[in-house]
Write an enzyme that holds these catalytic residues in place. Structure first.
Site, PDB file in Angstrom:
ATOM      1  N   GLN A  17      50.158  40.523  41.631  1.00 10.39           N
ATOM      2  CA  GLN A  17      49.050  40.336  42.566  1.00 10.39           C
ATOM      3  C   GLN A  17      49.299  39.335  43.684  1.00 10.39           C
ATOM      4  O   GLN A  17      48.998  39.632  44.841  1.00 10.39           O
ATOM      5  CB  GLN A  17      47.779  39.908  41.810  1.00 10.39           C
ATOM      6  CG  GLN A  17      46.568  39.797  42.725  1.00 10.39           C
ATOM      7  CD  GLN A  17      45.283  39.410  42.028  1.00 10.39           C
ATOM      8  OE1 GLN A  17      44.311  39.058  42.685  1.00 10.39           O
ATOM      9  NE2 GLN A  17      45.253  39.480  40.722  1.00 10.39           N
ATOM     10  N   GLU A 138      47.039  33.777  36.946  1.00 12.87           N
ATOM     11  CA  GLU A 138      45.827  33.446  37.694  1.00 12.87           C
ATOM     12  C   GLU A 138      45.077  32.256  37.091  1.00 12.87           C
ATOM     13  O   GLU A 138      44.830  31.252  37.760  1.00 12.87           O
ATOM     14  CB  GLU A 138      44.905  34.674  37.739  1.00 12.87           C
ATOM     15  CG  GLU A 138      43.488  34.412  38.197  1.00 12.87           C
ATOM     16  CD  GLU A 138      43.387  33.997  39.646  1.00 12.87           C
ATOM     17  OE1 GLU A 138      42.653  33.034  39.938  1.00 12.87           O
ATOM     18  OE2 GLU A 138      44.048  34.625  40.496  1.00 12.87           O
ATOM     19  N   ASP A 167      45.817  33.948  42.449  1.00 15.48           N
ATOM     20  CA  ASP A 167      46.703  35.012  42.911  1.00 15.48           C
ATOM     21  C   ASP A 167      46.441  35.377  44.372  1.00 15.48           C
ATOM     22  O   ASP A 167      47.217  35.061  45.260  1.00 15.48           O
ATOM     23  CB  ASP A 167      46.548  36.243  42.016  1.00 15.48           C
ATOM     24  CG  ASP A 167      47.400  36.160  40.759  1.00 15.48           C
ATOM     25  OD1 ASP A 167      48.526  35.647  40.838  1.00 15.48           O
ATOM     26  OD2 ASP A 167      46.947  36.609  39.701  1.00 15.48           O
ATOM     27  N   GLY A 245      27.953  20.918  48.337  1.00 15.54           N
ATOM     28  CA  GLY A 245      27.857  20.455  49.710  1.00 15.54           C
ATOM     29  C   GLY A 245      26.824  19.356  49.851  1.00 15.54           C
ATOM     30  O   GLY A 245      26.379  18.762  48.871  1.00 15.54           O
ATOM     31  N   GLY A 246      26.408  19.119  51.077  1.00 12.89           N
ATOM     32  CA  GLY A 246      25.466  18.041  51.327  1.00 12.89           C
ATOM     33  C   GLY A 246      24.023  18.403  51.013  1.00 12.89           C
ATOM     34  O   GLY A 246      23.174  17.519  50.932  1.00 12.89           O
TER      35      GLY A 246
END
Length: 412
Positions: A17, A138, A167, A245-246
């Site tokens: 892959q 993977e 992969d 995130g924020g």
């Protein structure tokens, strides 16, 4: 119309892959990708088959728009032919175990002698060091790149993500390196070596977790729903569906309560007033205990519980409609079935139907790279050795009799 990489010849010595995902992107961009396989073929042709004696979807979905030739590179004649293929290529890509191509007699130094302009890209599991010879898969890359330790819920085990970041994620990184090397060649006239490790690619995709690792030295991670547990922590904890995130986010349940009846909601400061009204708690928009982002941080769990008490009474598409009407960032959790049937993804050529000469029609993922002057048509993956005559006779100039002899002797 010409394609972005028209005229670029790629010798694709990859399998499974990580490598095929990279060379398929190059093929979609217009490169002539010649997939060199052992006479037995890429192992994924036979893996996870849904139909007997037909190339698996694992193979077909990673090898569209390529040509296939077979070659026993351990034979002397095979090495001679490989030398000629290298001489005629702009790019060579491989993802064998460490040192495998060197042991064939094709070190980087030897490859440079054959073709000083070639870009030689290698995908490995790890960089130089104690992990170099580890077997790379993977989820091993996810485990060692920072993904698994930060995925899942705090009271549960580390989890792999369904996205193939080890992969295919590495394949995208390899393409970036290859394209940069081709661009630099325009100025220098020289090819160069491109090395990409799966562990390194996963780490690059987990950079926000390394951000949080450093933030721990200065206090708890307030935006995590388990923030109180990070006050004395010396490593980033698993934090469920926190946004990373924020702005705080979470997946909330919807009716009728199926495994993918969820909508992911992000609560921005500007969105709190309309959201509190939607959930039937308009007073929370003015309550000093809830009105500001700082006041809500210590009780994120309670906040999303209140939202879920509302969302759980409605189907996810109705929840989505209500939230979008008030410009509240959100997205439904789409199952694989819903994605395959999504009309907008089909219209954007991201879910594509392809005709295969043996298995019939199959569905695959289209090119996410949309170039206005280099449109992509997804073509079927090649049958094993389908282009042997085309390449060996038509391009390398071997005779028909030699081609037959090569096959008889097991060279192709």
């Amino acid at each position: 119309m010409t394609k972005a990489l028209e005229g670029v010849r790629v010798l694709d010595m990859t399998h499974v892959q990580s490598g095929p995902s990279a060379t398929q992107l190059l093929a979609w961009l217009g490169a002539d990708v010649v997939k060199l396989e052992a006479p037995s073929g890429d192992i994924t042709r036979k893996q996870l088959r849904d139909l007997p004696d037909v190339d698996s979807l694992y193979f077909t979905m990673l090898n569209c728009n390529k040509r296939s030739i077979t070659l026993n590179t351990k034979s002397e004649r095979g090495k001679e032919i490989l030398t000629e293929l290298i001489r005629r290529s702009d790019v060579m890509v491989e993802n064998f175990g460490p040192g495998a191509v060197d042991r064939m007699g094709f070190t980087w130094e030897r490859i440079q002698e054959i073709n000083p302009r070639i870009v030689y890209a290698s995908i490995k599991g790890f960089g130089d060091g104690p992990y170099t010879n580890f077997k790379a898969y993977e989820v091993v890359a996810q485990a060692m790149g920072g993904s698994m330790s930060t995925t899942g819920f705090e009271d549960g085990p580390p989890l792999a993500t369904g996205a193939q970041i080890g992969d295919s994620g590495t394949g995208v990184h390899a393409v970036a390196g290859i394209l940069a090397a081709l661009f630099q060649r325009e100025n220098t006239g020289r090819g160069q070596r491109v090395n990409v490790a799966m562990q390194h690619a996963v780490l690059n995709l987990c950079r926000v977790k390394l951000r949080d690792q450093q933030r721990l030295a200065h206090g708890p991670l307030a935006e995590y729903p388990n923030a109180q547990d990070t006050a004395e922590a010396d490593e980033v904890p698993r934090s469920g569906n926190a946004s990373g995130g924020g702005q705080p986010g979470w997946a909330v349940k919807c009716a009728p309560g199926g495994p993918n009846d969820y909508v992911y909601v992000i609560v921005q400061p500007v969105g709190w007033k309309p959201l509190s009204a939607l959930i039937g708690r308009p007073e929370l928009a003015e309550d000093p205990e809830w009105a500001s982002p700082e006041s809500r941080l210590p009780k994120l769990g309670k906040m999303f519980q209140l939202i879920e008490e509302w969302s759980a009474t409605l189907p996810k598409w109705e929840v989505l409609e209500e939230l979008n009407a008030h410009n509240i960032p959100c997205g439904p959790i789409l199952s694989t079935k819903e994605i395959v049937e999504d009309e907008s993804l089909a219209a954007n050529e991201m879910v594509v139907r392809v005709d295969h000469p043996e298995r019939g029609t199959f569905t695959t993922v289209g090119s996410p790279l949309k170039l206005s002057d280099s449109p992509v048509e997804i073509l079927t993956s090649p049958l094993l050795g389908e282009h042997n005559a085309e390449v060996y006779v038509g391009e390398l100039g071997l005779g028909d009799e030699e081609l037959l002899l090569l096959k008889t002797n097991g060279v192709i």
